[in-house]
Design a protein around this motif. Sequence first.
Motif, short mmCIF file in Angstrom:
data_model
loop_
_atom_site.label_atom_id
_atom_site.label_comp_id
_atom_site.label_asym_id
_atom_site.label_seq_id
_atom_site.Cartn_x
_atom_site.Cartn_y
_atom_site.Cartn_z
N LEU A 26 0.83 -1.20 0.00
CA LEU A 26 0.00 0.00 0.00
C LEU A 26 0.86 1.25 0.00
CD1 LEU A 26 -2.68 -0.98 2.68
CD2 LEU A 26 -2.90 -1.10 0.20
N SER A 27 0.34 2.30 -0.57
CA SER A 27 0.93 3.63 -0.43
C SER A 27 0.34 4.24 0.83
CB SER A 27 0.59 4.49 -1.65
OG SER A 27 1.05 5.80 -1.49
N VAL A 28 1.18 4.84 1.67
CA VAL A 28 0.74 5.26 3.00
C VAL A 28 0.99 6.74 3.22
CG1 VAL A 28 0.97 4.90 5.48
CG2 VAL A 28 1.21 2.95 3.92
N ARG A 29 0.01 7.40 3.82
CA ARG A 29 0.16 8.77 4.27
C ARG A 29 0.09 8.75 5.80
NH1 ARG A 29 -3.27 12.80 0.92
NH2 ARG A 29 -1.72 12.18 -0.62
N ALA A 30 1.21 8.98 6.44
CA ALA A 30 1.31 8.92 7.89
C ALA A 30 1.03 10.29 8.49
CB ALA A 30 2.69 8.44 8.31
N ILE A 31 0.02 10.36 9.37
CA ILE A 31 -0.37 11.62 10.01
C ILE A 31 0.14 11.58 11.44
CG2 ILE A 31 -2.31 13.08 10.68
CD1 ILE A 31 -3.87 11.82 8.35
N VAL A 32 1.01 12.53 11.78
CA VAL A 32 1.64 12.54 13.10
C VAL A 32 1.56 13.94 13.70
CG1 VAL A 32 3.22 10.70 12.38
CG2 VAL A 32 3.97 13.08 12.23
N ARG A 33 1.76 14.01 15.02
CA ARG A 33 1.80 15.31 15.68
C ARG A 33 3.04 16.09 15.21
NH1 ARG A 33 0.20 11.73 19.93
NH2 ARG A 33 -1.77 12.34 20.95
N PRO A 34 2.98 17.42 15.28
CA PRO A 34 4.11 18.22 14.79
C PRO A 34 5.44 17.87 15.45
CG PRO A 34 2.20 19.61 15.11
CD PRO A 34 1.83 18.26 15.66
N GLU A 35 5.40 17.50 16.73
CA GLU A 35 6.64 17.26 17.46
C GLU A 35 7.06 15.79 17.48
OE1 GLU A 35 3.29 16.56 20.32
OE2 GLU A 35 3.75 17.97 18.70
N SER A 36 6.32 14.92 16.82
CA SER A 36 6.57 13.48 16.90
C SER A 36 7.85 13.07 16.18
CB SER A 36 5.40 12.70 16.32
OG SER A 36 4.25 12.85 17.10
N LEU A 37 8.53 12.09 16.76
CA LEU A 37 9.67 11.45 16.10
C LEU A 37 9.15 10.27 15.30
CD1 LEU A 37 12.24 11.41 19.05
CD2 LEU A 37 12.10 13.06 17.17
N VAL A 38 9.70 10.06 14.12
CA VAL A 38 9.27 8.94 13.29
C VAL A 38 10.43 7.95 13.14
CG1 VAL A 38 7.60 10.35 12.06
CG2 VAL A 38 9.91 10.08 11.13
N PRO A 39 10.13 6.68 12.92
CA PRO A 39 11.19 5.68 12.80
C PRO A 39 12.15 5.98 11.65
CG PRO A 39 9.05 4.63 13.10
CD PRO A 39 8.79 6.08 12.85
N PRO A 40 13.45 5.86 11.87
CA PRO A 40 14.42 6.09 10.79
C PRO A 40 14.18 5.18 9.59
CG PRO A 40 15.53 5.99 12.93
CD PRO A 40 14.11 5.58 13.17
N ALA A 41 13.60 3.99 9.83
CA ALA A 41 13.35 3.05 8.74
C ALA A 41 12.36 3.59 7.72
CB ALA A 41 12.86 1.71 9.30
N TRP A 42 11.61 4.62 8.08
CA TRP A 42 10.65 5.18 7.12
C TRP A 42 11.34 5.92 5.97
CZ3 TRP A 42 6.01 7.79 10.12
CH2 TRP A 42 5.32 6.79 10.83
N ALA A 43 12.58 6.30 6.16
CA ALA A 43 13.26 7.14 5.18
C ALA A 43 13.28 6.50 3.79
CB ALA A 43 14.68 7.45 5.64
N ALA A 44 13.54 5.19 3.73
CA ALA A 44 13.61 4.52 2.44
C ALA A 44 12.27 4.56 1.72
CB ALA A 44 14.07 3.07 2.63
N ALA A 45 11.17 4.33 2.47
CA ALA A 45 9.84 4.37 1.86
C ALA A 45 9.50 5.77 1.39
CB ALA A 45 8.80 3.87 2.87
N GLU A 46 9.95 6.78 2.13
CA GLU A 46 9.72 8.16 1.69
C GLU A 46 10.47 8.45 0.39
OE1 GLU A 46 9.04 11.42 4.73
OE2 GLU A 46 10.35 10.06 5.85
N ARG A 47 11.71 7.98 0.30
CA ARG A 47 12.49 8.19 -0.92
C ARG A 47 11.83 7.52 -2.12
NH1 ARG A 47 16.93 7.19 2.56
NH2 ARG A 47 17.03 5.03 1.81
N ASP A 48 11.22 6.36 -1.87
CA ASP A 48 10.55 5.63 -2.96
C ASP A 48 9.14 6.15 -3.23
OD1 ASP A 48 12.78 4.02 -3.05
OD2 ASP A 48 11.90 2.40 -1.85
#
Length: 234
Positions: A26-48
Amino acid sequence: MQRLAVSGASGKTGWRLVEEALARGLSVRAIVRPESLVPPAWAAAERDQRLQVHRLDLSSGEALLHALKGCTALVIATGARPSINLAGPLQVDAAGVQAQVQACRAVGLQRVVLVSSLCAGRWLHPLNLFGLILVWKRLGERWLERSGLDWTIVRPGGLSEDDGRAEAEGVVFTAADQQQSNSIPRRLVARVCLDALEVPAACGRIIEITSSPAQPMDSLQQWLEAGPGQAGST
């Protein structure tokens, strides 16, 4: 490709939802609070370009509309955090869900799964010492039930961080107000929520879930096909 929105995506259940959804293609749109930290592993999916991260406050209507626009489904995994702010559950589990429901209707997003809790709506429960959290969760459920959207409410038991349990335990499925205790790994909660999006018969149901090593590893669809009866409301 379907685009799934996940609110509360940086939370302990939310990031597992994102991970499982990406694994399903699936293509995902992650909605998070402004100050939230996100997992570093997400970076590859963002690049793709399989993952987009939107930082916003749920009270920001325009930002929420923008985040949901173009999505085909939403899993609401937001939840009040333990805090001295006893109004948190009201703001997040009731008003926050209402805001998301209204935004879905505004942008034409029809399919919504809400992660709630066992015992939602009960007054005499220890969890209510934290700002009447179960009362407000039930109000959030009601906003969704009355929305006219295609909804599923998933009520998990106590949430475990042990992902290893997800490979060794079967899910105990019941309709509303049948279970009162026992736990389930967050990973299984994420999987059930995503399964609900794929099973039309899950629409319009409250589904309570815990897990046990003694439980057969039947799927949500298998349970529904076995005839669990109509999910009730309280």
